[in-house]
Design a protein around this motif. Structure first.
Motif, PDB file in Angstrom:
ATOM      1  N   ARG A 282       0.969  -1.089   0.031  1.00 46.78           N
ATOM      2  CA  ARG A 282      -0.280   0.120   0.271  1.00 46.78           C
ATOM      3  C   ARG A 282       1.054   1.468  -0.507  1.00 46.78           C
ATOM      4  O   ARG A 282       2.204   0.821   0.948  1.00 46.78           O
ATOM      5  CB  ARG A 282      -0.839  -0.277   1.066  1.00 46.78           C
ATOM      6  CG  ARG A 282      -1.825  -0.913   1.570  1.00 46.78           C
ATOM      7  CD  ARG A 282      -3.176  -0.853   2.729  1.00 46.78           C
ATOM      8  NE  ARG A 282      -4.010  -1.533   2.651  1.00 46.78           N
ATOM      9  CZ  ARG A 282      -5.048  -1.421   2.078  1.00 46.78           C
ATOM     10  NH1 ARG A 282      -5.062  -0.445   1.729  1.00 46.78           N
ATOM     11  NH2 ARG A 282      -5.660  -2.115   2.116  1.00 46.78           N
TER      12      ARG A 282
ATOM     13  N   TYR B  12       0.484   5.781   0.120  1.00 44.43           N
ATOM     14  CA  TYR B  12      -0.259   6.968   0.349  1.00 44.43           C
ATOM     15  C   TYR B  12       0.367   8.093  -0.067  1.00 44.43           C
ATOM     16  O   TYR B  12       1.600   8.628  -0.004  1.00 44.43           O
ATOM     17  CB  TYR B  12      -0.426   6.824   1.724  1.00 44.43           C
ATOM     18  CG  TYR B  12      -1.392   5.699   2.531  1.00 44.43           C
ATOM     19  CD1 TYR B  12      -2.629   5.459   2.539  1.00 44.43           C
ATOM     20  CD2 TYR B  12      -0.522   4.634   2.684  1.00 44.43           C
ATOM     21  CE1 TYR B  12      -3.584   4.893   3.145  1.00 44.43           C
ATOM     22  CE2 TYR B  12      -1.518   3.686   3.528  1.00 44.43           C
ATOM     23  CZ  TYR B  12      -2.904   3.634   3.673  1.00 44.43           C
ATOM     24  OH  TYR B  12      -3.309   2.959   3.412  1.00 44.43           O
TER      25      TYR B  12
ATOM     26  N   ASN C 235      -7.505   1.859  -6.843  1.00 44.36           N
ATOM     27  CA  ASN C 235      -6.575   3.285  -6.218  1.00 44.36           C
ATOM     28  C   ASN C 235      -8.068   4.272  -5.656  1.00 44.36           C
ATOM     29  O   ASN C 235      -9.164   4.150  -6.469  1.00 44.36           O
ATOM     30  CB  ASN C 235      -6.377   4.318  -7.767  1.00 44.36           C
ATOM     31  CG  ASN C 235      -6.838   4.281  -8.285  1.00 44.36           C
ATOM     32  OD1 ASN C 235      -7.718   5.565  -7.864  1.00 44.36           O
ATOM     33  ND2 ASN C 235      -7.155   3.245  -9.304  1.00 44.36           N
TER      34      ASN C 235
ATOM     35  N   GLU D  93      -4.392   6.560  -2.203  1.00 42.89           N
ATOM     36  CA  GLU D  93      -4.277   4.913  -1.471  1.00 42.89           C
ATOM     37  C   GLU D  93      -4.143   4.760  -2.736  1.00 42.89           C
ATOM     38  O   GLU D  93      -4.801   4.457  -3.658  1.00 42.89           O
ATOM     39  CB  GLU D  93      -5.522   4.771  -0.450  1.00 42.89           C
ATOM     40  CG  GLU D  93      -4.246   3.533  -0.016  1.00 42.89           C
ATOM     41  CD  GLU D  93      -5.544   2.352   0.853  1.00 42.89           C
ATOM     42  OE1 GLU D  93      -5.709   2.686   1.662  1.00 42.89           O
ATOM     43  OE2 GLU D  93      -6.246   1.832   0.226  1.00 42.89           O
TER      44      GLU D  93
ATOM     45  N   VAL E  16      -3.243   0.276  -4.273  1.00 47.60           N
ATOM     46  CA  VAL E  16      -2.865  -0.568  -3.547  1.00 47.60           C
ATOM     47  C   VAL E  16      -1.274  -1.265  -5.028  1.00 47.60           C
ATOM     48  O   VAL E  16      -2.739  -1.436  -5.809  1.00 47.60           O
ATOM     49  CB  VAL E  16      -3.816  -1.157  -3.430  1.00 47.60           C
ATOM     50  CG1 VAL E  16      -3.201  -3.271  -3.325  1.00 47.60           C
ATOM     51  CG2 VAL E  16      -4.406  -0.952  -2.194  1.00 47.60           C
TER      52      VAL E  16
ATOM     53  N   ILE F 135      -3.973  -6.757   2.827  1.00 48.63           N
ATOM     54  CA  ILE F 135      -4.279  -5.171   2.260  1.00 48.63           C
ATOM     55  C   ILE F 135      -5.794  -5.315   2.897  1.00 48.63           C
ATOM     56  O   ILE F 135      -6.700  -4.303   2.990  1.00 48.63           O
ATOM     57  CB  ILE F 135      -4.729  -5.299   0.949  1.00 48.63           C
ATOM     58  CG1 ILE F 135      -5.866  -7.219   0.353  1.00 48.63           C
ATOM     59  CG2 ILE F 135      -4.228  -5.953   0.287  1.00 48.63           C
ATOM     60  CD1 ILE F 135      -6.238  -6.676  -0.283  1.00 48.63           C
TER      61      ILE F 135
END
Length: 439
Positions: free
Chosen positions: A5, A7, A31, A39, A41, A83
């Motif tokens: 992840r 940010y 996203n 965020e 992934v 996740i």
């Protein structure tokens, strides 16, 4: 396959972190927007190549592994635990889940690869609405700055012109305050002599305006015929018809005049005209269609003057078009059309009214309510700019006294008198303000 992840405050920063940490082979799984930004992934097949740092033993905060709740060593955590989602563990199942989502959901995309052995699809993400909003704000700000700059440049040009030709600038300002439009004022002042006194130049401009203003030379009362008075509501069409009919009856007899109204919309419109006809001693008829109008014109074919009163509509009223069509379809007689305008109206209002009625050929105009005017420059500008002859002027409600044939010199002299009386003399409010400032 490993999942990470990332940010960032916006999409650009988050993608930069993905590319820096995982390389160009990373796959964007999803996203979404979070409270602090975006965020993302991402998944990768192999261990990323990390950049060398001065402290080799320093742990990588971004790559900190997540432990299972039991913390057992050697046990591989599931995708759901990594996740934080209760979705399928396999990548294939996760992709199938992604494709089954709604069209508004984020679609997975591959980051642009820098590897020479594999070619991947460039990263595709949703457009950042925040960036679009900021771009619109920037464009609006640039547009505002451009308007301010154009205004400042225009002011500088005007200032240079005033310094170069102060007399001409003074005369333009004087005409504008009299009600003449700025474009017409500049055009007229361009003919003024360069070397002359201010008073002589002003008299020259007034004479020039009078020479350019056309009139109909009392055409209605001198030649007669079939005349229709048109115009918006409240301009005094019916009263003007009564004044013209009364004056024509005084010259040639009441039996030579006939009145027709096609106003079937206004309450008591026919009764008002019939009252004037009874006083004058001439017949009054009403026509509700083009056929009835043609029949009445044939009936009054031996009259010296036939005046047609029309309904007053605003320029946006659809009924106006029907009325104009009624006049146009009545082809029995050659109808002369005069536009009745209130001289105390704004220039833009009169211009819109003229454009509405100009679809029918106009022989001239009649300016009413001169007794209610504080300036005549607006009406003069309309007549000059559109080359519309002025037929008559009315300045009251008395029948038949308060009407006269238009004369160019008289109109300009009235405009100059009103300018001297109202524009040059300070109002009571201005006097109070000036007294307060001096105290």
């Amino acid at each position: 396959m490993k999942i990470r992840r990332f940010y960032g405050k916006d999409m650009r920063e988050a993608l930069a972190q993905v590319k820096e940490e995982l390389g160009g082979d990373a796959v964007i799984m999803s996203n979404k927007k979070v409270a602090d930004g975006i965020e993302i992934v991402a998944a990768y097949d192999r261990e990323p190549v990390r950049k060398q740092t001065p402290q080799a033993n320093q742990p990588d905060v971004m790559a900190k592994p997540r432990m299972t709740p039991a913390g057992a060593a050697g046990k591989t955590p599931s995708l759901s635990e990594i996740i934080g989602d209760s979705g399928p563990d396999s990548l294939k199942a996760l992709l199938e889940k992604q494709t089954k989502q709604s069209p508004s959901a984020s679609q997975p995309a591959r980051a642009e690869s820098t590897s020479a052995n594999k070619q991947h699809t460039p990263v595709q993400t949703e457009p950042n609405r925040q960036d679009d909003t900021e771009l619109q704000d920037i464009r609006q700000e640039l547009k505002s700055l451009r308007n301010v700059l154009e205004f400042q440049v225009a002011g500088l040009i005007k200032q240079d012109r005033q310094q170069a030709r102060p007399l001409h600038s003074y005369l333009i300002d004087k005409l504008v305050r009299m009600g003449i439009t700025p474009a017409l004022a500049e055009q007229v002042v361009s003919y003024a002599p360069a070397n002359c006194e201010e008073r002589d130049a002003w008299v020259f401009l007034l004479k020039l305006l009078a020479n350019r203003l056309h009139t109909t030379q009392n055409d209605i009362l001198a030649k007669g015929g079939v005349v229709a008075l048109m115009g918006p509501t409240g301009t005094g069409k019916t009263t003007t018809i009564a004044k013209l009919a009364a004056q024509y009856a005084q010259r040639y007899g009441a039996n030579q005049v006939a009145l027709i109204t096609i106003d079937s919309y206004r309450i008591a419109a026919y009764e008002q005209l019939a009252t004037y006809g009874k006083i004058i001693g001439c017949p009054v008829k009403k026509a509700a269609s083009a056929e009835e109008l043609s029949d009445l014109l044939h009936q009054f074919r031996n009259k010296g003057l036939v005046l047609i009163d029309t309904a007053g509509f605003g320029q946006r009223d659809t009924r106006l078009i029907k009325q104009l069509d009624t006049l146009a379809e009545s082809s029995y007689a050659n109808i002369k059309h005069y536009l009745v305008l209130a001289a105390n109206a704004q220039h833009r209002v009169m211009e819109h009214q003229l454009m509405t009625y100009k679809q029918i050929s106009l022989q001239g105009c009649i300016f009413t309510k001169l007794d209610e005017c504080y300036s005549l420059g607006e009406a003069i500008s309309l007549a000059l700019e559109h080359r519309l002859p002025v037929g008559y002027l009315t300045d009251g409600q008395k029948v038949p006294e308060d009407i006269k044939a238009a004369d160019a010199k008289y109109i300009i002299s009235c405009a100059a008198r009103l300018f001297k009386q109202y524009a040059l003399m300070p109002t009571r409010t201005q006097q109070v303000v000036n007294s307060a400032v001096s105290i």
